[in-house]
Design an enzyme around this catalytic site. Structure first.
Site, mmCIF file in Angstrom:
data_model
loop_
_atom_site.group_PDB
_atom_site.id
_atom_site.type_symbol
_atom_site.label_atom_id
_atom_site.label_comp_id
_atom_site.label_asym_id
_atom_site.label_seq_id
_atom_site.Cartn_x
_atom_site.Cartn_y
_atom_site.Cartn_z
ATOM 1 C CE LYS A 240 -3.640 -2.674 2.000
ATOM 2 N NZ LYS A 240 -4.304 -3.248 3.149
ATOM 3 C CD GLN B 292 -3.447 -4.682 6.385
ATOM 4 O OE1 GLN B 292 -3.313 -3.704 5.649
ATOM 5 N NE2 GLN B 292 -3.992 -5.802 5.950
ATOM 6 C CG ASP C 297 -9.846 -1.075 3.777
ATOM 7 O OD1 ASP C 297 -9.482 -1.359 2.631
ATOM 8 O OD2 ASP C 297 -9.280 -1.491 4.804
#
Ligand code: NAP
Length: 283
Positions: free
Chosen positions: A54, A98, A121
């Site tokens: 990322k 995460q 997300d």
């Protein structure tokens, strides 16, 4: 028949190149650099590698990324406090915590804390609800990447029978909704599905997202099907998908490889969402 390989890596690189130009132009005009903050709790090796990908993606597209690493014993309240601080930080446009989080932290509580405007997300219940209702929102990254990969084959999704293996909140369920938007007829299978092969054999589009190495064998695939392999499994220290790739190549018309298929697209969709969040917040 030998299937055409749909390279997520190539498609991702193409989208990232275009995104880089758009971001550069935005920075020049607004003097604001899109900024993604990734929070990593603990030192799970797979999570560390995803986070690295990322950060690399942000670098490639001229966006800023900050990694906040926290020890595995971080308390839930501490993480909530950090996310709230990031929610209020005007220099932060996207927040990603995460997953998975250590067992003592309630993931849904953390996801709920991320402000909807920064939930790049697309996991928060509000974003998920908006996705289901076809309202403007951040689409979850892996499902959005899967749809782009299917579209890359140029097949007409309308009326096709799409079968999804796996009903998780991050892959199976959102893919169901995105395929419905594309007018596919969708079946979703899971560990309690009886006669699974009956379903997979009828799939024009087969999406495997169960996390079991080479589970989908060639005899489960309809000749000419589009096969999207979401699974990431490690066998003998090598990555492989949920599909028995070598044999499936002989039956499918299109297939995504692992690695180099869905994975790079997931990160690319995250980058697009981060840029979008920045544009919206700084309007
Ligand atoms: P998950 O939360 O573990 O869900 C797995 C799903 O598969 C569940 O719905 C489960 O059914 C179903 N399942 C398990 N065994 C099955 C069987 N024998 N037959 C039919 N269905 C079965 O997994 P996930 O988070 O969705 O991830 C799935 C895979 O995709 C993993 O390998 C993961 O690493 C990978 N992944 C890749 C990306 C990427 O960007 N490349 C992103 C996300 C995930 P039940 O609901 O009945 O338990």
């Amino acid at each position: 028949m030998s299937a055409k390989v749909v390279s997520g890596k190539e498609l991702a690189n193409k989208i990232r190149e275009e995104l880089k130009d758009k971001v550069s132009q935005f920075i020049e005009e607004k003097n604001i650099v899109p900024h993604l903050v990734v929070v990593l709790v603990g030192d799970d090796p797979a999570s560390q590698s995803y986070v690295k990908g990322k950060q690399k993606g942000c670098e490639q597209t001229n966006m800023k990324s900050t990694l906040i690493k926290l020890p595995v014993e971080t308390k839930e309240e501490e993480l909530i406090e950090l996310v709230e601080k990031l929610n209020h930080d005007e220099t932060v446009h996207g927040i990603l915590v995460q997953l998975p989080l250590p067992k003592h932290i309630d993931e849904s509580k953390i996801i709920n804390t991320i402000s909807v405007e920064k939930d790049v997300d697309g996991f928060s219940p509000i974003n998920v609800g908006k996705m289901v209702l076809k309202e403007d929102c951040f689409l979850p990254c892996t499902p959005a990447g899967i749809i782009k990969l299917i579209k890359e084959t140029n097949i007409d999704i309308t009326g096709k029978h799409a079968v999804i293996l796996g009903r998780s909140n991050i892959v199976g369920k959102p893919v169901l909704h995105l395929l419905l938007r594309e007018n596919a007829t969708v079946t979703i299978c899971h560990s309690r599905t009886k006669d699974l092969k009956e379903f997979t054999k009828d799939a024009d589009i087969l999406i495997a997202a169960i996390g079991k190495a080479k589970f989908v064998t060639a005899d489960m695939i309809k000749p000419g099907a589009v096969v999207i392999d979401v699974g990431v499994n490690r066998v003998d220290n090598k990555l492989c998908g949920d599909v028995d790739y070598e044999n499936a190549l002989e039956v499918a018309s299109y297939i995504t490889p692992v690695p180099g298929g869905v994975g790079p697209m997931t990160i690319t969709m995250l980058l697009e969402n981060t840029f979008e969040a920045c544009k919206r917040i700084t309007k």
